[in-house]
Design an enzyme around this catalytic site. Sequence first.
Site, PDB file in Angstrom:
ATOM      1  N   GLY A  15      -0.607   7.191  -9.154  1.00 20.78           N
ATOM      2  CA  GLY A  15      -0.142   8.577  -9.081  1.00 20.78           C
ATOM      3  C   GLY A  15      -1.065   9.511  -8.314  1.00 20.78           C
ATOM      4  CB  THR A  16      -4.101   9.018  -6.186  1.00 22.34           C
ATOM      5  OG1 THR A  16      -3.517   7.869  -5.596  1.00 22.34           O
ATOM      6  CG2 THR A  16      -5.175   8.615  -7.154  1.00 22.34           C
ATOM      7  N   GLY A  17      -1.260   9.906  -5.139  1.00 23.86           N
ATOM      8  CA  GLY A  17      -0.522  10.540  -4.037  1.00 23.86           C
ATOM      9  C   GLY A  17       0.346  11.686  -4.533  1.00 23.86           C
ATOM     10  CB  CYS A  18       2.673  11.987  -7.439  1.00 24.25           C
ATOM     11  SG  CYS A  18       3.525  10.432  -7.197  1.00 24.25           S
TER      12      CYS A  18
ATOM     13  CB  THR B 156      -5.958   4.779  -8.139  1.00 25.16           C
ATOM     14  OG1 THR B 156      -5.445   3.441  -8.027  1.00 25.16           O
ATOM     15  CG2 THR B 156      -7.470   4.751  -8.107  1.00 25.16           C
TER      16      THR B 156
ATOM     17  CE  LYS C 127      -0.594  10.096   0.471  1.00 19.97           C
ATOM     18  NZ  LYS C 127       0.412  10.243  -0.609  1.00 19.97           N
TER      19      LYS C 127
HETATM   20  N1  LIG Z   1     -10.558   5.441  -5.727  1.00 15.38           N
HETATM   21  C1  LIG Z   1     -10.417   6.656  -5.200  1.00 15.38           C
HETATM   22  N2  LIG Z   1     -11.447   7.525  -5.252  1.00 15.38           N
HETATM   23  C2  LIG Z   1     -11.337   8.765  -4.729  1.00 15.38           C
HETATM   24  N3  LIG Z   1     -10.226   9.218  -4.150  1.00 15.38           N
HETATM   25  C3  LIG Z   1      -9.158   8.378  -4.060  1.00 15.38           C
HETATM   26  C4  LIG Z   1      -9.192   7.070  -4.575  1.00 15.38           C
HETATM   27  N4  LIG Z   1      -7.982   6.479  -4.341  1.00 15.38           N
HETATM   28  C5  LIG Z   1      -7.230   7.398  -3.717  1.00 15.38           C
HETATM   29  N5  LIG Z   1      -7.926   8.540  -3.522  1.00 15.38           N
HETATM   30  C6  LIG Z   1      -7.462   9.778  -2.912  1.00 15.38           C
HETATM   31  O1  LIG Z   1      -6.225  10.100  -3.542  1.00 15.38           O
HETATM   32  C7  LIG Z   1      -5.361  10.732  -2.631  1.00 15.38           C
HETATM   33  C8  LIG Z   1      -4.051   9.936  -2.580  1.00 15.38           C
HETATM   34  O2  LIG Z   1      -4.229   8.863  -1.706  1.00 15.38           O
HETATM   35  P1  LIG Z   1      -3.492   7.446  -1.771  1.00 15.38           P
HETATM   36  O3  LIG Z   1      -3.701   6.806  -0.458  1.00 15.38           O
HETATM   37  O4  LIG Z   1      -3.913   6.700  -2.987  1.00 15.38           O
HETATM   38  O5  LIG Z   1      -1.990   7.918  -1.958  1.00 15.38           O
HETATM   39  P2  LIG Z   1      -0.728   7.089  -2.465  1.00 15.38           P
HETATM   40  O6  LIG Z   1      -0.884   5.658  -2.112  1.00 15.38           O
HETATM   41  O7  LIG Z   1       0.441   7.824  -1.990  1.00 15.38           O
HETATM   42  O8  LIG Z   1      -0.870   7.231  -4.038  1.00 15.38           O
HETATM   43  P3  LIG Z   1       0.151   6.675  -5.188  1.00 15.38           P
HETATM   44  O9  LIG Z   1       1.242   5.930  -4.514  1.00 15.38           O
HETATM   45  O10 LIG Z   1      -0.707   5.811  -6.054  1.00 15.38           O
HETATM   46  O11 LIG Z   1       0.615   7.894  -5.885  1.00 15.38           O
HETATM   47  C9  LIG Z   1      -6.099  10.753  -1.292  1.00 15.38           C
HETATM   48  O12 LIG Z   1      -6.742  11.996  -1.148  1.00 15.38           O
HETATM   49  C10 LIG Z   1      -7.111   9.634  -1.430  1.00 15.38           C
HETATM   50  O13 LIG Z   1      -8.223   9.816  -0.597  1.00 15.38           O
HETATM   51  C1  LIG Z   2       8.756   7.996  -9.775  1.00 13.35           C
HETATM   52  C2  LIG Z   2       7.620   7.654  -8.873  1.00 13.35           C
HETATM   53  N1  LIG Z   2       7.363   8.471  -7.841  1.00 13.35           N
HETATM   54  C3  LIG Z   2       6.333   8.208  -7.013  1.00 13.35           C
HETATM   55  C4  LIG Z   2       5.535   7.106  -7.207  1.00 13.35           C
HETATM   56  C5  LIG Z   2       4.418   6.790  -6.236  1.00 13.35           C
HETATM   57  O1  LIG Z   2       3.211   6.777  -6.862  1.00 13.35           O
HETATM   58  C6  LIG Z   2       5.834   6.262  -8.306  1.00 13.35           C
HETATM   59  N2  LIG Z   2       5.108   5.153  -8.557  1.00 13.35           N
HETATM   60  N3  LIG Z   2       6.866   6.585  -9.110  1.00 13.35           N
HETATM   61 MG   LIG Z   3      -2.618   4.658  -3.582  1.00 14.85          MG
END
Ligand SMILES: Nc1ncnc2c1ncn2[C@@H]1O[C@H](COP(=O)(O)OP(=O)(O)OP(=O)(O)O)[C@@H](O)[C@H]1O
Ligand SMILES: Cc1ncc(CO)c(N)n1
Ligand SMILES: [Mg+2]
Length: 553
Positions: A261-264, A259, A226
């Site tokens: 929690g986008t990954g979860c 943003t 990602k």
């Molecule tokens: N500002 C943004 N606009 C559009 N898509 C985004 C944006 N930020 C993240 N994404 C998308 O969100 C999804 C999660 O990516 P990201 O790299 O943020 O994961 P992450 O760091 O594990 O997230 P988190 O730790 O915040 O839960 C990917 O598909 C990424 O492209």
């Molecule tokens: C509990 C928990 N899981 C995953 C993430 C990653 O976004 C977070 N910040 N907190």
């Molecule tokens: Mg992120």
Amino acid sequence: MASSSSLILQPLILPSTTPRAAFSRLVFLPRSLSPRLRAVSLSTIAMALRTKFPHVLTVAGSDSGGGAGIQADIKACGAMGVYCSSVITAVTAQNTVGVQGVHPVPEAFIEEQLNSVLSDMEVDVVKTGMLPSPGVIKVLCDSLKRFPVKALVVDPVMVSTSGDTLSSPSTLSGYRDDLFGMADIVTPNLKEASALLGGMQLQTVSDMSLAAKSIHKFGPKNVLVKGGDLSGSSDAVDVFFDGETCYELHGSRVQTRNTHGTGCTLASCIAAELSKGSPMLEAVKAAKAFVENALHYSKSIELGSGPQGPFDHLFRLKSPPYNVAPGLKFQPDDLFLYAVTDSGMNSKWGRSMTDAVEAVIKGGATIVQLREKHMETREFVETATACMEICRLHKIPLLINDRVDVALACNADGVHVGQSDMQARTVRALLGPGKIIGVSCKTIAQAEQAWMDGADYIGCGGVFPTSTKKDNTTIGLEGLKEVCLASKLPVVAIGGIGIGNANLVLGTGVKNLKGVAVVSALFDRESMEGETKKLRSVLERVLSNVSEGTVVL
Ligand SMILES: Nc1ncnc2c1ncn2[C@@H]1O[C@H](COP(=O)(O)OP(=O)(O)OP(=O)(O)O)[C@@H](O)[C@H]1O
Ligand SMILES: Cc1ncc(CO)c(N)n1
Ligand SMILES: [Mg+2]
């Protein structure tokens, strides 16, 4: 035949949404059956009719701030229409500023939770988030061996965006050696991918591709690296690798602080789509589109004083179109004989739109598009509603050209847009996942964008010159072939096609070409039904020749 008096009408309590659906679930059994047999039959029928609700189990940590972790997972699955159960691995004290504390749940109790859910509740897909220690990974692997599921989505959560550690570095080997080999997809962000690869620097999209390929060697079937945190990128780019092909998935980057929690959310949406039966790449695309839409709708939410705020997963519930009944499900073969209307031609021949639509359907059209550039809105909605009734009766999908509002008002099956109309991704956000979206494309790049935007098919042309679009440049058969070969979506050819030249088009037998779209060849004729029948038989003849390999033009 048994008379109705010899039947008992026994209503079963089965899930149903409408009175009509409930009625169709009433079961008739002969009175002559013994009470025991009757009970057995009823329970067998009940089992057979039971609606299986897609079910994701998330194994993750709680985020007290509600934006990530278990809370994000449950909301995301709910928004995708999927049931979500939860095994909590840790409780975090967290807000928009960062993580203030982590309280791990004892491994034995995680095992007990896993056992409770997996032994009883028919989980389809397991999604993992925060797994704080190697012991937790081991407990999870053992449980999954005892209770196999259809798919495993592993989001290797290690460090929060605020920089706080969520799992000890000693989990790295647990992920690489044990869990990844069982995973259908793993979804590291840039920092996690780097940590998994011994600190490899990830600064560009091509670094991400290399990382995806290297992580694939640890054993997961698919990898998604990602790029949310890719600095200096104006797009939000993720890289997907399925062991053969690397796909760059480009989305637009939403300018927002929300943003967290986008990954979860992304991983949960992938799990949700998989539980509904989507293929992996489709699930990933749908998940990415969901995150982008959710961020877009939540751009200006203000919660907390820290640098990273949460977003609203349930934005869809606020959007009335999602309450409308789903339309016909798109099948690529629907594109075979695609009729596009023209009210100018109807008035020339003195017939109503409904008569014209009925005639082409009777003649064998497989899909209809209402293309009205000048009709007043009220008349358009009324006409479209009347045409919908006819199309529903014949189970033929009806799409509206350009006008998303008209499509919503008459609950059409979808919308077809051109390159200067609303962008397909916005149409998808407005219409929801169940509707059909087509995009007119002349180039490979436009076809790629349409796929990325979540369209279902592309219309490619003008193949030949046409009087219905005067200034339209034609791409010819060569241009059509080029786009078809590169397209990831099914294609319908359009522009100047009729009975005289349909064989040249469909006879190319080129990959992804599913049919022809016609306007004047049907609507500018006296007998529309007859002309449609003729065209249909030409198309069927060409199709059978192509499949026997006798025509290559
Ligand atoms: N500002 C943004 N606009 C559009 N898509 C985004 C944006 N930020 C993240 N994404 C998308 O969100 C999804 C999660 O990516 P990201 O790299 O943020 O994961 P992450 O760091 O594990 O997230 P988190 O730790 O915040 O839960 C990917 O598909 C990424 O492209
Ligand atoms: C509990 C928990 N899981 C995953 C993430 C990653 O976004 C977070 N910040 N907190
Ligand atoms: Mg992120």
